[in-house]
Design a protein around this motif. Structure first.
Motif, PDB file in Angstrom:
ATOM      1  N   VAL A 168     -92.617 104.518 170.324  1.00  0.00           N
ATOM      2  CA  VAL A 168     -92.691 103.560 169.206  1.00  0.00           C
ATOM      3  C   VAL A 168     -91.278 103.278 168.677  1.00  0.00           C
ATOM      4  O   VAL A 168     -90.922 102.117 168.407  1.00  0.00           O
ATOM      5  N   ALA A 169     -90.453 104.326 168.571  1.00  0.00           N
ATOM      6  CA  ALA A 169     -89.060 104.128 168.122  1.00  0.00           C
ATOM      7  C   ALA A 169     -88.338 103.189 169.095  1.00  0.00           C
ATOM      8  O   ALA A 169     -87.610 102.277 168.680  1.00  0.00           O
ATOM      9  N   ALA A 170     -88.555 103.401 170.393  1.00  0.00           N
ATOM     10  CA  ALA A 170     -87.877 102.582 171.408  1.00  0.00           C
ATOM     11  C   ALA A 170     -88.297 101.117 171.279  1.00  0.00           C
ATOM     12  O   ALA A 170     -87.452 100.213 171.298  1.00  0.00           O
ATOM     13  N   ILE A 171     -89.597 100.889 171.123  1.00  0.00           N
ATOM     14  CA  ILE A 171     -90.082  99.494 171.031  1.00  0.00           C
ATOM     15  C   ILE A 171     -89.531  98.817 169.769  1.00  0.00           C
ATOM     16  O   ILE A 171     -89.029  97.696 169.821  1.00  0.00           O
ATOM     17  N   ARG A 172     -89.586  99.538 168.638  1.00  0.00           N
ATOM     18  CA  ARG A 172     -89.104  98.905 167.387  1.00  0.00           C
ATOM     19  C   ARG A 172     -87.598  98.623 167.461  1.00  0.00           C
ATOM     20  O   ARG A 172     -87.140  97.565 167.030  1.00  0.00           O
ATOM     21  N   ALA A 173     -86.837  99.570 168.050  1.00  0.00           N
ATOM     22  CA  ALA A 173     -85.381  99.354 168.159  1.00  0.00           C
ATOM     23  C   ALA A 173     -85.106  98.145 169.051  1.00  0.00           C
ATOM     24  O   ALA A 173     -84.230  97.327 168.758  1.00  0.00           O
ATOM     25  N   ALA A 174     -85.877  98.008 170.129  1.00  0.00           N
ATOM     26  CA  ALA A 174     -85.691  96.856 171.029  1.00  0.00           C
ATOM     27  C   ALA A 174     -86.060  95.563 170.300  1.00  0.00           C
ATOM     28  O   ALA A 174     -85.359  94.547 170.420  1.00  0.00           O
ATOM     29  N   GLN A 175     -87.161  95.599 169.527  1.00  0.00           N
ATOM     30  CA  GLN A 175     -87.548  94.398 168.758  1.00  0.00           C
ATOM     31  C   GLN A 175     -86.426  93.980 167.814  1.00  0.00           C
ATOM     32  O   GLN A 175     -86.245  92.814 167.514  1.00  0.00           O
ATOM     33  N   LEU A 176     -85.670  94.983 167.331  1.00  0.00           N
ATOM     34  CA  LEU A 176     -84.594  94.695 166.370  1.00  0.00           C
ATOM     35  C   LEU A 176     -83.283  94.329 167.069  1.00  0.00           C
ATOM     36  O   LEU A 176     -82.220  94.295 166.459  1.00  0.00           O
ATOM     37  N   ALA A 205     -95.972 101.288 179.700  1.00  0.00           N
ATOM     38  CA  ALA A 205     -94.960 100.861 180.674  1.00  0.00           C
ATOM     39  C   ALA A 205     -94.779  99.332 180.587  1.00  0.00           C
ATOM     40  O   ALA A 205     -93.651  98.829 180.617  1.00  0.00           O
ATOM     41  N   SER A 206     -95.898  98.590 180.429  1.00  0.00           N
ATOM     42  CA  SER A 206     -95.791  97.121 180.311  1.00  0.00           C
ATOM     43  C   SER A 206     -95.061  96.741 179.025  1.00  0.00           C
ATOM     44  O   SER A 206     -94.263  95.799 179.013  1.00  0.00           O
ATOM     45  N   LEU A 207     -95.347  97.473 177.948  1.00  0.00           N
ATOM     46  CA  LEU A 207     -94.669  97.158 176.680  1.00  0.00           C
ATOM     47  C   LEU A 207     -93.162  97.399 176.815  1.00  0.00           C
ATOM     48  O   LEU A 207     -92.352  96.637 176.280  1.00  0.00           O
ATOM     49  N   PHE A 208     -92.797  98.462 177.521  1.00  0.00           N
ATOM     50  CA  PHE A 208     -91.367  98.738 177.749  1.00  0.00           C
ATOM     51  C   PHE A 208     -90.734  97.565 178.499  1.00  0.00           C
ATOM     52  O   PHE A 208     -89.668  97.097 178.154  1.00  0.00           O
ATOM     53  N   GLU A 209     -91.438  97.131 179.525  1.00  0.00           N
ATOM     54  CA  GLU A 209     -90.903  96.033 180.340  1.00  0.00           C
ATOM     55  C   GLU A 209     -90.746  94.762 179.498  1.00  0.00           C
ATOM     56  O   GLU A 209     -89.705  94.117 179.522  1.00  0.00           O
ATOM     57  N   ALA A 210     -91.803  94.471 178.717  1.00  0.00           N
ATOM     58  CA  ALA A 210     -91.788  93.256 177.903  1.00  0.00           C
ATOM     59  C   ALA A 210     -90.669  93.287 176.867  1.00  0.00           C
ATOM     60  O   ALA A 210     -90.143  92.243 176.475  1.00  0.00           O
ATOM     61  N   ASN A 211     -90.310  94.502 176.422  1.00  0.00           N
ATOM     62  CA  ASN A 211     -89.269  94.614 175.393  1.00  0.00           C
ATOM     63  C   ASN A 211     -87.884  94.907 175.976  1.00  0.00           C
ATOM     64  O   ASN A 211     -86.945  95.175 175.232  1.00  0.00           O
ATOM     65  N   GLY A 212     -87.802  94.890 177.303  1.00  0.00           N
ATOM     66  CA  GLY A 212     -86.501  95.098 177.960  1.00  0.00           C
ATOM     67  C   GLY A 212     -85.956  96.513 177.791  1.00  0.00           C
ATOM     68  O   GLY A 212     -84.743  96.728 177.772  1.00  0.00           O
ATOM     69  N   ILE A 213     -86.860  97.485 177.652  1.00  0.00           N
ATOM     70  CA  ILE A 213     -86.420  98.881 177.477  1.00  0.00           C
ATOM     71  C   ILE A 213     -86.207  99.513 178.855  1.00  0.00           C
ATOM     72  O   ILE A 213     -87.078  99.407 179.731  1.00  0.00           O
ATOM     73  N   GLN A 214     -85.068 100.154 179.042  1.00  0.00           N
ATOM     74  CA  GLN A 214     -84.804 100.843 180.308  1.00  0.00           C
ATOM     75  C   GLN A 214     -85.556 102.175 180.313  1.00  0.00           C
ATOM     76  O   GLN A 214     -85.285 103.062 179.498  1.00  0.00           O
ATOM     77  N   VAL A 258     -86.815 105.220 161.702  1.00  0.00           N
ATOM     78  CA  VAL A 258     -85.492 105.492 162.261  1.00  0.00           C
ATOM     79  C   VAL A 258     -84.917 104.240 162.935  1.00  0.00           C
ATOM     80  O   VAL A 258     -83.732 103.920 162.777  1.00  0.00           O
ATOM     81  N   ALA A 259     -85.766 103.494 163.657  1.00  0.00           N
ATOM     82  CA  ALA A 259     -85.287 102.263 164.298  1.00  0.00           C
ATOM     83  C   ALA A 259     -84.800 101.274 163.229  1.00  0.00           C
ATOM     84  O   ALA A 259     -83.755 100.631 163.391  1.00  0.00           O
ATOM     85  N   GLU A 260     -85.541 101.182 162.139  1.00  0.00           N
ATOM     86  CA  GLU A 260     -85.141 100.276 161.047  1.00  0.00           C
ATOM     87  C   GLU A 260     -83.815 100.726 160.437  1.00  0.00           C
ATOM     88  O   GLU A 260     -82.933  99.905 160.154  1.00  0.00           O
ATOM     89  N   LEU A 261     -83.660 102.031 160.226  1.00  0.00           N
ATOM     90  CA  LEU A 261     -82.409 102.541 159.638  1.00  0.00           C
ATOM     91  C   LEU A 261     -81.232 102.236 160.552  1.00  0.00           C
ATOM     92  O   LEU A 261     -80.164 101.823 160.101  1.00  0.00           O
TER      93      LEU A 261
END
Ligand code: FAD
Ligand code: NAD
Length: 483
Positions: free
Chosen positions: A18-26, A107-116, A338-341
């Motif tokens: 969740v932290a990874a997805i939110r950080a990528a969204q930001l 895994a699809s959400l990671f891909e969609a958000n460009g997370i390695q 944490v992603a927001e901070l």
């Protein structure tokens, strides 16, 4: 794969992913390192929660409840089903399917958000460098990040007197994958895991004995709720023995011999399988190189402040790895914070309203302070209680055991805690958590209209009962005095 990211997350459980997805969204460049492999040896995202915790346990709780109802309750509903049988292999296959659908979804959400996504074991080095050892090749690479989020989660706590042994003495992961229904099942620890998994196997036909070291049952729950839970579980046939300290376990002839002591002396039990469920410990071992100087709390938790900052600049830690209840949603909220901070926003987690649920039947759910905590703090309060037995929808369901209890400040009427035991309480609790989060009073709940006939009317009536004016209960005051 690059060798430098804005954010590297170690651990892809509900805190880390969740932290990874939110950080990528930001707008951050994010890599997430995770070492979980499924029974086929394939890398799987989602951590304990998706692979060996929340999800598989709930799939088995749902499936075993359907089986149990079909055997024991359908006739009462006027539904005749002949020849109800158990296909454990199919039940387990369904569980594995649900898990795999969800982990692939991440895994699809990671891909969609460009997370390695990096399959490997991560280790924090000094200067926000992360060493990643590949799972398959056992070679290490070094990456760098502006921010590192540690989210390595937790593992079952071992019990020295009951070492794991093949599929005979198992932890929660083993207990989610038994290939047959044990005739007699022992469980050490009548906590959340012991009760949920004990309930699954009881419904599927096991005789279940739970040995709990504490003399008090479910000490984290409101006393009145815990007492009702103990009464109902015992009625269902769960043999819960309190104040029972296991002193030795031995595997002999394919069975497990357990020695334990309680106030009445020494005892021994022979069971076909044994689940050890005595808590979980943080996965901080080897996670950070010693020269990072990261601070740990007692028990190996990574030391953090209210906003999950470690003592190292730019390094955060979240989820089961840090203080607080070991719950998926708590870790996820910390991940978002944490992603927001990191993105320079203001963010916080309200630790006072974390919902807790035990997914047995009846379900137990609560948020906020218990009545015993209020008494211990000498804080004046008023209580309202409403039983499911007086609720029309609960009667239609045939699930009339349990109650909803609302605790409010005696002077301001602000809600302090809401505690429930009964049907679908995991869902009912959400409206109480919203009320707590918004700083509502019991009067706010009492003045709110709830649809009829719904289980949620019990929350309304419990709120009315704080002022002694529950409608569908003649003896409201009397029951409260008895509690
Ligand atoms: P985890 O989910 O443990 O994830 C950590 C991840 O990090 C794992 O994939 C791990 O392999 C990986 N990792 C660890 N070290 C490294 C490393 N050095 N490098 C790379 N990767 C690493 N909670 C609820 O809220 N509701 C429930 O209903 C519920 N049911 C549960 C049932 C069971 C049987 C169990 C065991 C737990 C249950 N929990 C439940 C608790 C919940 O699973 C945890 O609170 C949650 O998974 C914690 O999330 P996390 O992200 O902090 O850690
Ligand atoms: P727990 O802390 O809930 O329960 C462990 C129990 O084992 C306690 O009652 C403890 O007194 C007892 N115990 C400890 N040592 C013992 C011993 N030597 N002999 C007998 N009893 C002993 O831990 P758990 O049930 O293992 O669950 C671990 C974590 O996973 C919990 O923190 C929980 O929050 C989380 N979890 C949550 C859910 C949920 O949210 N529904 C479900 C499962 C797990």
């Amino acid at each position: 794969m690059k060798d430098r990211y804005d954010v590297i997350v170690i651990g892809a459980g509900p805190a880390g992913y969740v932290a990874a997805i939110r950080a990528a969204q930001l707008g951050k460049s994010v890599a997430c390192v995770d070492d979980w492999t499924d029974p086929a040896g394939e890398s799987a995202l989602g951590g304990t929660c998706l692979n060996a915790g929340c999800i598989p346990s709930k799939v088995l709780l749902e499936a075993s409840e359907v089986y149990d109802k079909a055997r024991h309750e359908f006739a009462d509903y006027g539904v005749r089903v002949d020849g109800v049988g158990l296909d454990l292999e199919a039940m387990m296959a369904r569980k594995d399917r649900v898990v795999s659908e969800l982990t692939r979804g991440i895994a699809s959400l990671f891909e969609a958000n460009g997370i390695q996504r990096i399959e490997g074991r991560g280790k924090l080095l000094s200067g926000r460098r992360v060493e990643v050892t590949s799972l398959r090749l056992n070679v290490a690479v070094e990456l760098e990040a502006e921010y590192v989020i540690l989210a390595a989660g937790s593992k079952p706590a071992p019990l020295a007197v009951a070492p794991l042994h093949e599929d005979l003495v198992v932890d929660s992961t083993g207990a989610l994958a038994f290939a047959s229904v044990p005739k007699r099942l022992g469980v050490i620890g009548a906590g959340v895991i012991g009760l949920e998994l004990g309930a699954v196997w009881r419904r599927l036909g096991s005789e279940v004995i739970l040995l709990e070291a504490q003399p008090e049952f479910l000490s984290m729950c409101d006393r009145q709720i815990a007492q009702e839970a103990l009464r109902q579980y015992r009625k269902q046939g769960l043999d819960i023995r309190l104040g029972a300290r296991v002193t030795a376990c031995a595997v002999e002839g394919g069975r497990v011999d357990i020695d334990y002591q309680d106030a009445r002396g020494d005892h021994d039990e022979v069971v076909d399988r044994l689940i050890v469920a005595v808590g979980r410990q943080p996965g901080s071992d080897g996670l950070c190189a010693p020269d990072t100087g990261i601070l740990l709390d007692n028990g190996g938790f990574i030391h953090v402040d209210e906003q999950c900052r470690t003592n190292l600049p730019g390094v955060y830690a979240i989820g089961d790895l840090v203080r607080g209840p070991m719950l998926a949603h708590k870790g996820s909220e910390e991940g978002i914070m944490v992603a927001e901070l990191i993105a320079g926003h203001t963010a916080q987690v309200n630790y006072a309203t974390i919902p807790s649920v035990i997914y047995t039947r009846p379900e137990i759910a609560w948020a906020g302070l218990t009545e015993q905590a209020l008494k211990a703090a000498d804080r004046p309060y008023r209580a309202g209680v409403f039983p499911f037995a007086a609720n029309g929808r609960a009667r239609a369901l045939g699930e009339t055991g349990g109650m909803v209890k609302v605790l409010a400040d005696a002077e301001t009427d602000r809600l302090l805690g809401v505690h429930m035991i009964g049907p679908h309480c995991s869902e009912l609790l959400a409206s109480a958590v919203i009320a707590l989060e918004f700083g509502a009073s019991s009067e706010d709940l009492a003045a709110t209209m709830f649809a009829h006939p719904t289980l949620s009317e019990t929350l309304h009536e419990a709120a009315l009962d704080v002022g002694g004016r529950a409608i569908h209960r003649a003896s409201a005051q009397k029951v409260r005095r008895e509690a």
